[in-house]
Scaffold this motif. Structure first.
Motif, short mmCIF file in Angstrom:
data_model
loop_
_atom_site.label_atom_id
_atom_site.label_comp_id
_atom_site.label_asym_id
_atom_site.label_seq_id
_atom_site.Cartn_x
_atom_site.Cartn_y
_atom_site.Cartn_z
N GLY A 154 0.86 -1.32 -0.08
CA GLY A 154 0.02 0.09 0.15
C GLY A 154 0.86 1.34 -0.16
N VAL A 155 2.03 1.31 -0.35
CA VAL A 155 2.87 2.15 -0.51
C VAL A 155 2.34 3.32 -1.46
CG1 VAL A 155 5.12 3.18 -1.04
CG2 VAL A 155 5.05 1.38 0.58
N THR A 156 1.91 4.41 -1.53
CA THR A 156 1.19 5.45 -2.38
C THR A 156 2.33 6.60 -2.84
OG1 THR A 156 0.42 6.80 -0.54
CG2 THR A 156 -0.93 4.97 -1.19
N ILE A 157 3.26 6.85 -2.02
CA ILE A 157 4.09 7.69 -2.75
C ILE A 157 4.89 7.24 -3.82
CG2 ILE A 157 6.32 9.08 -2.10
CD1 ILE A 157 5.68 8.83 0.84
N PRO A 158 5.05 7.85 -4.98
CA PRO A 158 5.71 7.15 -6.08
C PRO A 158 7.14 6.87 -6.10
CG PRO A 158 4.70 9.50 -6.66
CD PRO A 158 4.69 9.20 -5.15
N ILE A 159 7.24 5.64 -6.20
CA ILE A 159 8.80 5.21 -5.88
C ILE A 159 9.89 5.13 -7.15
CG2 ILE A 159 9.93 3.06 -5.34
CD1 ILE A 159 7.48 2.02 -3.98
N ALA A 160 11.01 5.61 -6.76
CA ALA A 160 11.98 5.86 -7.80
C ALA A 160 13.16 4.87 -7.94
CB ALA A 160 12.15 7.35 -8.03
N PHE A 161 13.43 4.48 -8.94
CA PHE A 161 14.81 3.77 -8.95
C PHE A 161 15.42 4.04 -10.38
CE2 PHE A 161 12.74 1.30 -5.57
CZ PHE A 161 14.00 0.80 -4.88
N GLY A 162 16.87 3.61 -10.41
CA GLY A 162 17.28 3.41 -11.73
C GLY A 162 18.88 3.92 -11.82
N GLU A 163 19.37 4.71 -10.76
CA GLU A 163 20.63 5.21 -10.90
C GLU A 163 21.76 4.15 -10.92
OE1 GLU A 163 21.22 8.05 -8.16
OE2 GLU A 163 21.69 6.74 -6.29
N SER A 164 21.17 3.00 -10.25
CA SER A 164 22.31 1.95 -9.86
C SER A 164 22.27 0.81 -11.19
CB SER A 164 21.96 1.28 -8.77
OG SER A 164 22.22 2.17 -7.51
N MET A 165 21.59 0.87 -12.08
CA MET A 165 21.41 0.12 -13.14
C MET A 165 22.36 0.25 -14.47
SD MET A 165 19.97 -2.47 -11.71
CE MET A 165 18.99 -3.01 -10.67
N ARG A 166 22.52 -0.61 -15.29
CA ARG A 166 23.50 -0.25 -16.22
C ARG A 166 23.06 -0.50 -17.68
NH1 ARG A 166 25.53 1.24 -12.05
NH2 ARG A 166 27.66 0.82 -11.56
N ILE A 167 21.80 -1.28 -17.82
CA ILE A 167 21.38 -1.41 -19.27
C ILE A 167 19.96 -1.43 -19.10
CG2 ILE A 167 23.26 -3.05 -19.73
CD1 ILE A 167 21.54 -5.71 -19.07
N TYR A 168 19.16 -1.10 -20.53
CA TYR A 168 17.95 -1.01 -20.46
C TYR A 168 16.96 -2.01 -19.90
CZ TYR A 168 13.47 -1.56 -23.23
OH TYR A 168 12.13 -1.76 -23.65
N TYR A 169 17.40 -3.47 -20.28
CA TYR A 169 16.54 -4.48 -19.94
C TYR A 169 16.09 -4.56 -18.07
CZ TYR A 169 17.98 -6.00 -24.35
OH TYR A 169 18.47 -6.23 -25.68
N GLU A 170 17.02 -4.01 -17.22
CA GLU A 170 16.67 -4.01 -15.91
C GLU A 170 15.43 -2.84 -15.92
OE1 GLU A 170 20.75 -2.80 -15.20
OE2 GLU A 170 20.89 -4.81 -14.10
N TYR A 171 15.33 -2.01 -16.38
CA TYR A 171 14.34 -1.03 -16.35
C TYR A 171 12.86 -1.56 -16.82
CZ TYR A 171 18.07 2.54 -15.60
OH TYR A 171 19.12 2.84 -15.24
N GLU A 172 13.02 -2.42 -17.61
CA GLU A 172 11.82 -3.17 -18.22
C GLU A 172 11.40 -4.01 -16.61
OE1 GLU A 172 12.65 -5.63 -21.24
OE2 GLU A 172 11.86 -4.35 -22.78
N ILE A 173 12.19 -4.66 -16.12
CA ILE A 173 11.93 -5.24 -14.94
C ILE A 173 11.25 -4.27 -13.83
CG2 ILE A 173 12.66 -6.97 -13.18
CD1 ILE A 173 14.79 -8.06 -15.03
N TYR A 174 11.98 -3.28 -13.63
CA TYR A 174 11.57 -2.29 -12.75
C TYR A 174 10.03 -1.83 -12.93
CZ TYR A 174 15.88 -0.63 -10.26
OH TYR A 174 16.90 -0.66 -9.42
N ILE A 175 9.73 -1.59 -14.19
CA ILE A 175 8.39 -1.28 -14.42
C ILE A 175 7.32 -2.14 -14.38
CG2 ILE A 175 6.74 -0.27 -16.37
CD1 ILE A 175 9.50 1.12 -17.34
#
Length: 228
Positions: free
Chosen positions: A91-112
């Motif tokens: 139930g976390v409602t605050i937008p969650i941000a990630f990404g500065e630690s990753m190196r390639i596009y495919y990891e962002y697919e998993i994030y989303i």
């Protein structure tokens, strides 16, 4: 924070995780002071630097709800993909941000897929620079927030490829000292950056003459490509 707002910035961010993550009350007092100082029309975000486990991060997010934060950045380990999913399920409602630690596009697919609301690739850490645009396009397709981070003299260049609601982060403490030794610095004006150069592509250049004058470079050697 007040100075940044006076300079024209509409969102500010600072670090939390006081006392090795155990002093959440101190962080809440700091958030309250910043929100009061900058006013309700300025976004306030916090960077947790992967400080907590899922339960602790969820607890902190719940405590922060009254402040209507712009985003909560990396509250847990950056590779804990299932932990991100659990935070959303809890139930976390605050937008969650990630990404500065990753190196390639495919990891962002998993994030989303796991529920990240805001992706933040850092230019200097990517293994392929064209991945930045793939991540940007993926965020557009999925309707989530996109920003990029990194040294401003490079970040502003890539920012020219973004739309108005796709931002660049300005890390002033780490950008200014190094930026003093680069050529073609973007102009900072009222919270925005303007790139003006006749060089096509990436105009980022080190000011080797200044480095030599200040005794920071012992020697240099220039390599030219062989003719094909």
């Amino acid at each position: 924070m007040i100075r940044y707002v006076e300079e024209g910035y509409t969102t500010v961010k600072f670090k939390v995780g006081s006392g090795e993550g155990k002093d959440m009350e101190r962080d809440l007092r700091r958030i309250e002071k910043v929100c009061r100082a900058v006013g309700k029309d300025v976004g306030v975000a916090v960077d947790c630097n992967q400080r907590w486990d899922v339960e602790e991060a969820c607890h902190f997010a719940k405590l922060c709800e009254p402040f209507d934060l712009a985003w909560l950045e990396e509250p847990i380990h950056s590779h804990d993909m299932n932990g991100i999913r659990r935070l959303k399920e809890m139930g976390v409602t605050i937008p969650i941000a990630f990404g500065e630690s990753m190196r390639i596009y495919y990891e962002y697919e998993i994030y989303i897929e796991k529920g990240v609301d805001h992706v933040q690739p850092s230019l200097g850490r990517m293994t392929r620079m064209d991945d930045i645009l793939r991540i940007r396009d993926l965020a557009r397709e999925k309707g989530i927030k996109f920003t990029s981070g990194g040294r401003i003299y490079l970040n502003a260049i890539f920012g020219c490829l973004y739309s108005e609601d796709e931002w660049i982060e300005y890390h002033e403490p780490i950008s200014k000292p190094v930026g003093a030794y680069t050529l073609f610095q973007p102009e900072e004006r009222k919270g925005r950056f303007y790139c003006q150069t006749d060089i096509s592509g990436n105009p980022q250049r080190m000011d080797t003459e200044k480095l030599e004058r200040d005794g920071l470079m012992e020697s240099r050697q220039i390599y030219y490509p062989k003719e094909w």
